[in-house]
Design an enzyme around this catalytic site. Sequence first.
Site, PDB file in Angstrom:
ATOM      1  N   PHE A 284       0.884  -1.325  -0.006  1.00  0.00           N
ATOM      2  CA  PHE A 284       0.223  -0.047  -0.039  1.00  0.00           C
ATOM      3  C   PHE A 284       1.020   1.304  -0.022  1.00  0.00           C
ATOM      4  O   PHE A 284       1.949   1.118   0.322  1.00  0.00           O
ATOM      5  CB  PHE A 284      -1.041  -0.089   1.279  1.00  0.00           C
ATOM      6  N   ASP A 285       0.248   2.271  -0.453  1.00  0.00           N
ATOM      7  CA  ASP A 285       0.718   3.581  -0.673  1.00  0.00           C
ATOM      8  C   ASP A 285       0.787   4.074   0.977  1.00  0.00           C
ATOM      9  O   ASP A 285      -0.224   4.675   1.304  1.00  0.00           O
ATOM     10  CB  ASP A 285       0.326   4.429  -1.604  1.00  0.00           C
ATOM     11  N   HIS A 286       2.166   4.166   1.502  1.00  0.00           N
ATOM     12  CA  HIS A 286       1.942   4.795   2.898  1.00  0.00           C
ATOM     13  C   HIS A 286       1.513   6.357   3.128  1.00  0.00           C
ATOM     14  O   HIS A 286       1.262   6.931   4.166  1.00  0.00           O
ATOM     15  CB  HIS A 286       3.283   4.436   3.499  1.00  0.00           C
ATOM     16  N   ARG A 287       1.658   7.047   1.995  1.00  0.00           N
ATOM     17  CA  ARG A 287       1.069   8.451   1.992  1.00  0.00           C
ATOM     18  C   ARG A 287      -0.382   8.480   2.022  1.00  0.00           C
ATOM     19  O   ARG A 287      -0.738   9.743   2.266  1.00  0.00           O
ATOM     20  CB  ARG A 287       1.676   9.256   0.475  1.00  0.00           C
ATOM     21  N   VAL A 288      -1.071   7.623   1.599  1.00  0.00           N
ATOM     22  CA  VAL A 288      -2.575   7.408   1.390  1.00  0.00           C
ATOM     23  C   VAL A 288      -3.135   6.647   2.728  1.00  0.00           C
ATOM     24  O   VAL A 288      -4.091   7.090   3.217  1.00  0.00           O
ATOM     25  CB  VAL A 288      -2.844   7.066   0.112  1.00  0.00           C
TER      26      VAL A 288
END
Length: 126
Positions: free
Chosen positions: A96-100
């Site tokens: 997963f995109d840790h920024r989101v």
Amino acid sequence: MVHAAAGLTLRALARRVGELGERVASHRLTTDDLMGGTFTVCGAPSAHALWSVPILIQPQVAVLSIGAVRQVPVVTSSSGVAAIEVGRRLVLGLSFDHRVCESAAAAGYLERVAELLGGLDLESEH
């Protein structure tokens, strides 16, 4: 890519995935089929693979990897007596995109998917 998958039943989702598989096999997949996704579900690359490590391709937010179902020894307990039985296990992975998405939310999601998959009555889906 299955668009608007959230509104589909498991049976309808399986049908759409099958249609996409047929388009891939017959070389009729279009760029529109691949565009606009936010989440991907991928299976193990072969019957012998326990699982795969999916790579996130933006703009997607996450990729769920579902490995092969295996029969494994499972310790159970009945009336305080432990026993070893044959059980089924499935390995799940989530990139997963840790920024989101934060890690705790991603872990909670993965736990919920495991819970839902574990409770499926596959015989009733035929």
